[in-house]
Enzyme design. Structure first.
Site, mmCIF file in Angstrom:
data_model
loop_
_atom_site.group_PDB
_atom_site.id
_atom_site.type_symbol
_atom_site.label_atom_id
_atom_site.label_comp_id
_atom_site.label_asym_id
_atom_site.label_seq_id
_atom_site.Cartn_x
_atom_site.Cartn_y
_atom_site.Cartn_z
ATOM 1 C CB THR A 30 5.021 9.571 -1.344
ATOM 2 O OG1 THR A 30 6.126 8.852 -0.788
ATOM 3 C CG2 THR A 30 3.891 9.634 -0.335
ATOM 4 C CG HIS A 125 -8.288 0.773 3.215
ATOM 5 N ND1 HIS A 125 -7.331 1.578 3.772
ATOM 6 C CD2 HIS A 125 -8.903 0.168 4.270
ATOM 7 C CE1 HIS A 125 -7.367 1.465 5.097
ATOM 8 N NE2 HIS A 125 -8.309 0.611 5.413
ATOM 9 C CB CYS A 158 -26.470 1.117 -11.099
ATOM 10 S SG CYS A 158 -26.460 -0.632 -11.500
ATOM 11 C CB THR A 199 1.204 2.354 7.059
ATOM 12 O OG1 THR A 199 0.040 2.572 7.867
ATOM 13 C CG2 THR A 199 2.012 1.208 7.632
ATOM 14 C CG ASN A 224 6.038 5.607 8.234
ATOM 15 O OD1 ASN A 224 5.549 5.414 7.127
ATOM 16 N ND2 ASN A 224 5.611 6.564 9.025
HETATM 17 P P1 NAD Z 1 -0.679 7.930 5.897
HETATM 18 O O1 NAD Z 1 -0.832 9.057 4.912
HETATM 19 O O2 NAD Z 1 -1.451 8.019 7.155
HETATM 20 O O3 NAD Z 1 0.855 7.754 6.289
HETATM 21 C C1 NAD Z 1 1.868 7.615 5.319
HETATM 22 C C2 NAD Z 1 3.198 7.560 6.045
HETATM 23 O O4 NAD Z 1 4.206 7.296 5.079
HETATM 24 C C3 NAD Z 1 3.556 8.876 6.735
HETATM 25 O O5 NAD Z 1 3.847 8.622 8.097
HETATM 26 C C4 NAD Z 1 4.787 9.374 5.963
HETATM 27 O O6 NAD Z 1 5.757 9.972 6.805
HETATM 28 C C5 NAD Z 1 5.345 8.096 5.373
HETATM 29 N N1 NAD Z 1 6.050 8.286 4.100
HETATM 30 C C6 NAD Z 1 5.609 8.949 2.997
HETATM 31 N N2 NAD Z 1 6.497 8.848 1.994
HETATM 32 C C7 NAD Z 1 7.548 8.113 2.479
HETATM 33 C C8 NAD Z 1 8.779 7.658 1.914
HETATM 34 N N3 NAD Z 1 9.103 7.904 0.644
HETATM 35 N N4 NAD Z 1 9.624 6.933 2.707
HETATM 36 C C9 NAD Z 1 9.317 6.663 3.992
HETATM 37 N N5 NAD Z 1 8.141 7.042 4.575
HETATM 38 C C10 NAD Z 1 7.272 7.759 3.822
HETATM 39 O O7 NAD Z 1 -0.971 6.595 5.105
HETATM 40 P P2 NAD Z 1 -1.715 5.262 5.565
HETATM 41 O O8 NAD Z 1 -1.249 4.834 6.896
HETATM 42 O O9 NAD Z 1 -1.630 4.345 4.408
HETATM 43 O O10 NAD Z 1 -3.220 5.717 5.733
HETATM 44 C C11 NAD Z 1 -3.835 6.490 4.727
HETATM 45 C C12 NAD Z 1 -5.132 5.911 4.191
HETATM 46 O O11 NAD Z 1 -5.383 6.562 2.957
HETATM 47 C C13 NAD Z 1 -5.045 4.477 3.847
HETATM 48 O O12 NAD Z 1 -6.208 3.933 4.347
HETATM 49 C C14 NAD Z 1 -5.059 4.384 2.319
HETATM 50 O O13 NAD Z 1 -6.136 3.555 1.927
HETATM 51 C C15 NAD Z 1 -5.439 5.750 1.835
HETATM 52 N N6 NAD Z 1 -4.527 6.340 0.809
HETATM 53 C C16 NAD Z 1 -4.068 5.573 -0.207
HETATM 54 C C17 NAD Z 1 -3.228 6.120 -1.148
HETATM 55 C C18 NAD Z 1 -2.736 5.224 -2.259
HETATM 56 O O14 NAD Z 1 -3.424 4.295 -2.660
HETATM 57 N N7 NAD Z 1 -1.519 5.461 -2.767
HETATM 58 C C19 NAD Z 1 -2.835 7.455 -1.082
HETATM 59 C C20 NAD Z 1 -3.342 8.236 -0.018
HETATM 60 C C21 NAD Z 1 -4.176 7.651 0.925
#
Ligand code: NAD
Length: 253
Positions: A30, A125, A158, A199, A224
């Site tokens: 993020t 993923h 494809c 996560t 987290n």
């Molecule tokens: P999630 O969105 O379910 O959870 C993310 C967690 O990170 C949240 O609980 C949030 O509070 C915390 N968070 C966010 N920014 C933060 C920071 N700066 N410091 C501390 N904590 C922070 O994410 P997930 O568990 O990875 O599951 C989402 C699914 O979506 C995954 O399967 C992933 O493949 C996919 N996804 C990937 C991306 C990417 O590649 N960057 C982005 C969005 C979703």
């Protein structure tokens, strides 16, 4: 115990650990400008319907869904995103010889851009770097497909078999790659420290990995911002921003 003391304690565990496994989620990216799904500004927190549109069944059944998905991908910032201090800290942890496996749910390639070696990463993923044909399994760099979209093909088929092309990411409803899941489970089952970073620990089967680590007697650490279902089982939980907390830990290792 205050956050600084917890950071020092976790750094001591990492120093002493012979096998450390890290699991990352959308929260580590993020701070690179890629929104997560379930954080306060998450894609699904803001638009709950988006979760339904993200299924493989919807993608395969609907040309409109595929057209929208390629259009979204062209406009998306994921390809231009840069690693942040959290990603660089994990690359540094590997350089220090203290990171044996990096399991990531992220598809954004930022761990690789930060300098972690592909051999240690399990992209459970998948990745946005590549495309895959859902018919014949052909795979290659996604740029080739994006170029076709930019040239006017809304849902490029494809070139080998005419099948549906998709980014090489795992959509909801799609099976994980068995070999990747096995590598992740085996790493979690054999580690001494297991760090879950950014996560929500709610997407299975990845969300089951901490259980393997706990069964193996590993020290389980959560970084987290929001609570997770595993907080009570963790040896330490740190809520501070990953881009600050993780470099602070790695500096002490
Ligand atoms: P999630 O969105 O379910 O959870 C993310 C967690 O990170 C949240 O609980 C949030 O509070 C915390 N968070 C966010 N920014 C933060 C920071 N700066 N410091 C501390 N904590 C922070 O994410 P997930 O568990 O990875 O599951 C989402 C699914 O979506 C995954 O399967 C992933 O493949 C996919 N996804 C990937 C991306 C990417 O590649 N960057 C982005 C969005 C979703």
């Amino acid at each position: 115990m205050d956050e600084r003391e917890t950071i020092e304690r976790v750094a001591r565990w990492l120093k002493a650990s012979r096998i450390t496994v890290v699991l990352t989620g959308a929260g580590i990216s993020t701070e690179s400008g890629i929104p997560d799904f379930r954080g306060p500004q998450g894609v699904w927190t803001r638009d709950p319907e988006a979760e339904k549109r993200a299924t493989i069944q919807h993608f395969m059944a609907s040309r409109d869904a595929r057209v929208a998905s390629w259009k979204y991908r062209r406009a998306s910032t994921v390809d231009a995103a840069l690693p942040n201090a959290g990603h660089f800290a994990l690359a540094e942890l590997e350089r220090k010889g203290k990171l044996q496996a990096l399991i990531t749910q992220n598809i954004d390639s930022l761990h690789i851009k930060a300098g972690n070696s592909l051999a240690r990463i399990v992209e459970i993923h998948g990745t946005v770097r590549d495309f895959v044909c859902m018919g014949c399994g052909e795979r290659g760099p996604i740029d080739r497909v994006i170029a076709r979209v930019e040239a006017g093909e809304e849902d490029p088929p494809c070139r080998t078999c005419g099948g549906i092309l998709k980014s090489a990411t795992i959509a909801f409803g799609q099976n994980l790659v068995a070999e990747d899941l096995e590598r992740a489970q085996s790493a979690a089952s054999s580690c001494e420290v297991f760090l879950a970073i950014g996560t929500s620990l709610t997407v299975t089967p990845v969300a089951l990995l901490p259980r393997y680590a706990l069964q193996a007697g590993a020290k389980f650490v959560i970084l987290n911002a929001q609570p997770t279902p595993y907080d009570r089982a963790a040896a330490a939980v740190i809520r501070g921003p990953i881009g600050e907390v993780l470099p602070a830990i790695v500096d002490l290792v």
